[in-house]
Write a protein that holds these residues in place. Structure first.
Motif, PDB file in Angstrom:
ATOM      1  N   HIS A   1       0.817  -1.215   0.000  1.00 53.47           N
ATOM      2  CA  HIS A   1       0.000   0.000   0.000  1.00 53.47           C
ATOM      3  C   HIS A   1       0.851   1.265   0.000  1.00 53.47           C
ATOM      4  O   HIS A   1       0.473   2.280  -0.561  1.00 53.47           O
ATOM      5  CB  HIS A   1      -0.949  -0.009   1.196  1.00 53.47           C
ATOM      6  CG  HIS A   1      -0.258   0.059   2.520  1.00 53.47           C
ATOM      7  ND1 HIS A   1       0.366  -1.036   3.092  1.00 53.47           N
ATOM      8  CD2 HIS A   1      -0.073   1.089   3.371  1.00 53.47           C
ATOM      9  CE1 HIS A   1       0.888  -0.679   4.251  1.00 53.47           C
ATOM     10  NE2 HIS A   1       0.648   0.607   4.434  1.00 53.47           N
ATOM     11  N   GLN A   2       2.052   1.193   0.626  1.00 50.35           N
ATOM     12  CA  GLN A   2       2.851   2.415   0.694  1.00 50.35           C
ATOM     13  C   GLN A   2       3.335   2.853  -0.685  1.00 50.35           C
ATOM     14  O   GLN A   2       3.256   4.030  -1.043  1.00 50.35           O
ATOM     15  CB  GLN A   2       4.035   2.214   1.627  1.00 50.35           C
ATOM     16  CG  GLN A   2       3.602   2.287   3.079  1.00 50.35           C
ATOM     17  CD  GLN A   2       4.696   1.888   4.030  1.00 50.35           C
ATOM     18  OE1 GLN A   2       5.640   1.184   3.648  1.00 50.35           O
ATOM     19  NE2 GLN A   2       4.569   2.310   5.267  1.00 50.35           N
TER      20      GLN A   2
ATOM     21  N   ASN B   1       0.382   4.307  -2.585  1.00 51.62           N
ATOM     22  CA  ASN B   1       0.033   5.673  -2.167  1.00 51.62           C
ATOM     23  C   ASN B   1       1.064   6.668  -2.690  1.00 51.62           C
ATOM     24  O   ASN B   1       0.721   7.781  -3.077  1.00 51.62           O
ATOM     25  CB  ASN B   1      -0.042   5.758  -0.644  1.00 51.62           C
ATOM     26  CG  ASN B   1      -1.224   4.973  -0.095  1.00 51.62           C
ATOM     27  OD1 ASN B   1      -2.175   4.713  -0.834  1.00 51.62           O
ATOM     28  ND2 ASN B   1      -1.152   4.593   1.168  1.00 51.62           N
TER      29      ASN B   1
ATOM     30  N   ARG C   1      -6.505   6.522  -0.168  1.00 51.60           N
ATOM     31  CA  ARG C   1      -5.304   6.286   0.605  1.00 51.60           C
ATOM     32  C   ARG C   1      -5.467   4.919   1.265  1.00 51.60           C
ATOM     33  O   ARG C   1      -6.289   4.719   2.158  1.00 51.60           O
ATOM     34  CB  ARG C   1      -5.144   7.378   1.660  1.00 51.60           C
ATOM     35  CG  ARG C   1      -3.769   7.353   2.244  1.00 51.60           C
ATOM     36  CD  ARG C   1      -3.537   8.472   3.219  1.00 51.60           C
ATOM     37  NE  ARG C   1      -2.415   8.089   4.067  1.00 51.60           N
ATOM     38  CZ  ARG C   1      -1.165   8.044   3.635  1.00 51.60           C
ATOM     39  NH1 ARG C   1      -0.886   8.394   2.405  1.00 51.60           N
ATOM     40  NH2 ARG C   1      -0.186   7.637   4.418  1.00 51.60           N
TER      41      ARG C   1
ATOM     42  N   LEU D   1      -4.745   1.669   3.424  1.00 50.40           N
ATOM     43  CA  LEU D   1      -4.076   1.358   4.694  1.00 50.40           C
ATOM     44  C   LEU D   1      -3.595  -0.090   4.660  1.00 50.40           C
ATOM     45  O   LEU D   1      -3.972  -0.882   3.790  1.00 50.40           O
ATOM     46  CB  LEU D   1      -5.057   1.563   5.848  1.00 50.40           C
ATOM     47  CG  LEU D   1      -5.629   2.976   5.923  1.00 50.40           C
ATOM     48  CD1 LEU D   1      -6.688   3.049   7.007  1.00 50.40           C
ATOM     49  CD2 LEU D   1      -4.527   3.996   6.157  1.00 50.40           C
ATOM     50  N   GLU D   2      -2.800  -0.397   5.633  1.00 47.88           N
ATOM     51  CA  GLU D   2      -2.273  -1.750   5.718  1.00 47.88           C
ATOM     52  C   GLU D   2      -3.415  -2.737   5.939  1.00 47.88           C
ATOM     53  O   GLU D   2      -4.360  -2.450   6.684  1.00 47.88           O
ATOM     54  CB  GLU D   2      -1.278  -1.837   6.878  1.00 47.88           C
ATOM     55  CG  GLU D   2      -0.410  -3.067   6.786  1.00 47.88           C
ATOM     56  CD  GLU D   2       0.767  -2.991   7.739  1.00 47.88           C
ATOM     57  OE1 GLU D   2       0.817  -2.029   8.531  1.00 47.88           O
ATOM     58  OE2 GLU D   2       1.594  -3.895   7.690  1.00 47.88           O
TER      59      GLU D   2
END
Lengths: 559, 442
Positions: free
Chosen positions: A366-367, A370, A400, A402-403
């Motif tokens: 996800h990072q 994003n 956005r 998230l984990e």
């Protein structure tokens, strides 16, 4: 006797003509001026200063006050055109049958090749002509007696309608710059001279002066081609130069005639012709978005070779599987798709494999997702010029993530889920691939310098993606765009909207080796991107070559 | 015009009255040309439009001709040596006002029944009578009426406050007359008399840092009318009167501290009037940025400026403007109509005519050896000058609008009569007592 009476009868006609009016006015003003000259006490009368009064100088003080007020009056009466808000007020609320505000020539909107896209009609004061007709209506806007201003006509009104004076700070630094032989100072000085000339001319006759022209990056002819290619189908097309962000084409369909506005019926039409889809339309980007996911993966060194089975990819237990489009097609015909083995990232792009990219997105994390959407300017409004109030593209939406939201991440990685993008946004993604990973701010005004908004991917990644997108055109979903000699690279998309009917996408670059044009086409409910959107993009690029915008020789010897 | 009159016997070495008033003749002749051209333009316009022409259409020119003949003839007959430029310029401005007013349908049968229509002939008549009656030092006798003047000013203002009716933010007397106009004249009389009485103390009377006792008395007397005017929200009149007081003090004392004190007082008054009261703040905001509320508080000013812009340099021509689109065009905003029809050039000519009048008024004041007469002329000239500046400044948005008429041109009986009264007194003062008496006319 009859002759005399005839002459008397002719007198009104004679005097009310232009020469008669001038004679009457000259007599009136001349007599008044003579009275002033005669009345001024030139000679000092003997003994006049020997009065008992102690304080003098009030007469000169009053004279100075009168001259000051006259000077201030002149800033409205003679050079009111330099006050944009005043001109706006007069154009809105002056109810005179003949308005001086209309006699003032409004500057033209000029395209990158000097073609006038919005120009005053010389014959009819106050009438504005739009040679592009429907093709320019959304971005150029209109100037209408009743509905006012819209689009660029609205944003650029201060420049188009008035001669904006230099700010006092600019004037102060001018002499120093001229002494230093500074180029910008020289240009500013030239501009000041032009304005002064205009200023003095307008003092004599408002109609003779005019606002400044504004040069746009648009290409009027290509704009017209794009509009006709969309052929009234709801959709949009945006084309820009990848390496400086200059917008060449920005059309939205269906459109309207800016010279013959019928707001009441336009507002009632269900296909919303007043809505600028190119800037404000938010569509799920579908497979076209995979280009950005691929870029993030390549930058992260992630190049897996996976099998794409018929049952698709399941991001987590209990989540619905994400299958390739072939799988659905086979199922529709009552057969079972065998799946595809040993797929690498380029093959996945070529065949637009949903399962592969969903899995790739989850593997990327996800990072990284994003980060890349932020670098590609999602979630922010994109103004097309620096002036305040400029037309701006709506913020494209990338959630956005998230984990632990693997399901959402998988959906977003294939451009579905909560992903929404404007056509301009998708053109920017294509442009970033074309500009070796750099993202240039979209811009509409030639005078504004290109501004880089940052790096989306490494140059090596961009080169590899161009190769992959070229393969999409050569042997993948966008074969219809493989125009000989153009070397188009592209990516199709078929996005499932919230309501029935898929939106067709096509983003493209040409020529693939050193792209000069990047574009995005969307057609609402157009079905498969390869069927409806790709021909529009291909024909537009062909027209660009015919019009000389694309070199056409750079990569002409494609296989 | 008036060519039949024979030259008067010439008392050497001064020129004869006939020659002395020669410039008046020339100016009035030019005035006939100017107003004839202006009136002709309207006439031609309505003839070309196929309208029926009645004799009212030439009323402005006719009134001007009659006034010119009367003024010049009467002053010649009386052997008056009053300033020859001032009455001529006043008549020309009045004539231009008459022409501009034609555009508001000012000259029809109905207008002949309104008393305001007769303000011009009555005013011109009165101006000449005053100029003759009080000439050659006979004005000095008026100094004794100073307390009566102050008292009547106060009574008038009080009566207006309690008996007058409100209209467009001001108080008016019966028939929408505005008797407060006369307060200007009364206060000038009072101040001139008050200061002339204390003539020997004046050069030593410092205002700053501690005011001389002279100023305390004056301040006490002025507080009532100024306070009443401020209470009536007649800001324009307050500005005019305050400037009159400052100018008269400066003329009388020649002390720079008067300037400093006036500036301080004006600043304090401006802060009080504009900054503190809500009414003042609204006006200030409308003035500073009329576009903020273009269709509300800024409307009047912006429509006036639009009229100016439509006029351009040479104007649309007399009779070719659209005065109906300017609010209150006939009275307070008549200058905007002039701006549209005569253009910037015409406006400049009109303002310069006012300027010449004012300069001559001050010259008359400075040339007098008698303090009361000098202060009278100086004060009245200041009132005229400031009223012109406040009106024109307000219409052009140079200063906030205060609702003051443009002397001689604006429609308004009280204003016209008062202006002619003031001009008559200035003219009387301009006829010096030491001039040799000419032989009576044959």
């Amino acid at each position: 006797m009859s002759k005399v009476s005839d002459r008397i009868a002719d007198l009104p006609a004679l005097l009310s003509g232009p020469s008669g009016t001038v004679v009457l006015r000259a007599v009136l003003l001349g007599s008044l001026a003579a009275c002033v000259l005669l009345g001024i006490p030139w000679r000092r009368r003997a003994g006049s200063a020997a009065g008992v009064l102690a304080g003098g100088g009030l007469g000169p003080a009053a004279a100075v006050a009168i001259l000051l007020i006259l000077g201030y009056q002149a800033t409205w009466q003679l050079t009111g055109f330099a006050r944009p808000r005043f001109m706006h007020f007069m154009r809105t609320y002056d109810r005179r049958p003949w308005r001086a505000a209309d006699g003032f020539r409004r500057g033209s909107l000029v395209d990158g090749r000097g073609l006038r896209l919005a120009v005053d009609d010389r014959g009819v004061p106050g009438r504005r002509c739009y040679p592009l007709g429907e093709a320019g209506a959304h971005i150029l806007g209109y100037r209408h007696g009743r509905y006012g201003l819209s689009g660029l006509e609205h944003t650029l009104d201060p420049v188009l309608s008035g001669v904006l004076p230099l700010s006092s700070r600019d004037l102060g630094s001018l002499p120093q710059g001229l002494l230093r032989q500074d180029e910008t100072a020289k240009a500013a000085w030239e501009e000041t001279l032009v304005r002064l000339r205009r200023f003095s001319r307008s003092a004599l006759d408002h109609g003779d002066a005019g606002g400044a022209d504004v040069h746009l990056t648009l290409d009027g002819r290509l704009q017209k081609v794009a509009q006709s290619l969309l052929a009234g189908r709801p959709g949009a097309c945006v084309a820009l130069r990848p390496r400086d962000g200059a917008i060449l084409v920005l059309v939205s369909s269906p459109s309207f005639d800016p010279e013959d506005l019928d707001m009441e019926s336009l507002r009632l039409r269900p296909d919303a012709p007043l809505f600028n889809r190119a800037l404000r339309g938010l569509y799920p980007p579908g497979s076209a978005f995979k280009v950005l996911v691929a870029a993030a993966a390549l930058d992260a060194g992630l190049e897996p070779v996976w099998d794409c089975p018929a049952e698709g990819f399941r991001p987590g237990p209990g989540q619905p599987p994400i299958c390739d489009h072939e799988s659905y097609e086979y199922a529709r015909r009552g057969r079972v798709w065998p799946g595809r083995q040993g797929v690498d990232i380029e093959a996945a792009l070529t065949h637009s494999s949903n399962a592969y990219f969903a899995r790739l997105g989850v593997a990327l994390g996800h990072q990284a997702f994003n980060r890349v959407t932020a670098a590609a300017l999602f979630n922010q409004s994109l103004p097309l010029a620096e002036a305040p109030g400029s037309p701006a593209a709506a913020a494209s939406q990338a959630p956005r993530i998230l984990e632990g939201e693997a399901g959402e991440l998988a959906q977003c990685s294939i451009g579905q889920g909560r992903m929404l993008a404007t056509p301009l946004q998708m053109a920017l993604i294509a442009a970033a691939v074309g500009a070796d990973g750099l993202l240039w701010q979209p811009r509409l005004l030639s005078a504004e310098p290109p501004r880089c908004a940052g790096r989306v991917m490494s140059p090596a990644t961009a080169r590899r993606l161009r190769g992959a997108m070229r393969r999409v055109v050569r042997e993948g979903t966008a074969r219809r765009a493989d125009v000989p000699g153009l070397e188009v690279a592209g990516k199709t998309g078929t996005a499932q909207g919230a309501v029935a009917g898929d939106h067709a996408w096509f983003i493209a670059l040409a020529p693939a080796a050193a792209p000069e044009v990047a574009l995005a086409v969307v057609i609402e409910h157009g079905g498969y991107g390869s069927r409806s959107a790709v021909p529009v993009g291909a024909d537009l690029l062909g027209a660009a070559r015919t019009l000389g915008i694309l070199g056409g020789t750079a990569g002409g010897e494609g296989p | 015009m008036n060519g039949e009159r024979k030259p008067l016997p010439r008392p050497a070495p001064t020129p004869s009255v006939w020659r002395f008033r020669g410039v008046e003749r020339l100016l009035l002749f030019l005035g006939v040309l100017a107003i004839g051209a202006a009136n002709g333009a309207i006439l031609v316009g309505s003839m070309a439009a196929g309208e029926e022409i009645s004799w009212h259409a030439v009323l402005p020119l006719g009134l001007f001709l009659a006034s010119a003949l009367w003024v010049h003839g009467a002053l010649l007959a009386a052997g008056s040596r009053c300033d020859p430029v001032l009455p001529a310029l006043a008549l020309i401005l009045t004539g231009m006002g008459l022409v501009l007013r034609t555009r508001f349908g000012g000259w029809d049968h109905a207008s002949l029944t309104r008393p305001a229509t007769y303000a011009v002939p009555v005013g011109v008549l009165g101006m000449v009578v005053l100029a003759i009656v009080f000439r050659r030092g006979r004005w000095a006798g008026l100094a004794g009426w100073r307390w009566v003047c102050l008292g009547s000013a106060a009574v008038l203002l009080l009566a207006m406050r309690f008996a007058g009716h409100r209209y467009r933010g001001g108080y008016y007397g019966a028939g929408n007359t505005n008797p407060t106009e006369i307060v200007k004249v009364l206060m000038v009389f009072f101040t001139a008399g008050f200061l002339a009485r204390r003539g020997d103390a004046l050069p030593r009377a410092a205002l700053l840092p501690l005011p001389h006792r002279l100023y305390w008395g004056l301040a006490l007397c002025w507080a009532l009318p100024l306070g009443l005017l401020a209470w009536n929200r007649d800001l324009g009149m307050v500005m005019i009167l305050a400037a009159v007081l400052a100018a008269m003090l400066w003329l009388a004392t020649g002390r720079l501290s008067v300037w400093a004190g006036s500036l301080l007082g004006a600043a304090a008054a401006a802060v009080l009037a504009l900054g503190v009261t809500a009414h003042g703040q609204r006006r200030l905001a409308a003035w500073a940025d009329p576009f903020a509320d273009a269709t509300g508080t800024g409307w009047q000013a912006l429509q006036a400026l639009t009229a100016f812009y439509n006029g351009g340099l040479w104007g649309r021509g007399i009779g070719a403007g659209s005065p109906e689109s300017v609010p209150v065009a006939a009275s307070d905003f008549v200058y905007a109509v002039a701006g549209e029809e005569l253009g910037f050039a015409g406006c400049a000519a009109l303002l310069l005519l006012y300027g010449v009048m004012v300069v001559r008024g001050y010259r008359i004041a400075l040339a007098r050896r008698d303090l009361f007469g000098a202060l009278l002329a100086g004060g009245l000239t200041t009132a005229l000058a400031v009223q012109t500046l406040v009106n024109v400044g307000g219409v052009t948005k140079a200063i906030p609008m205060t609702g003051v008429t443009l002397p001689l041109i604006s429609h308004g009986g009280s204003s016209l009569l008062t202006t002619f009264l003031m001009l008559g007194l200035i003219l009387a003062v301009s006829d010096p007592p030491d001039a040799p008496a000419p032989a009576p006319p044959a």
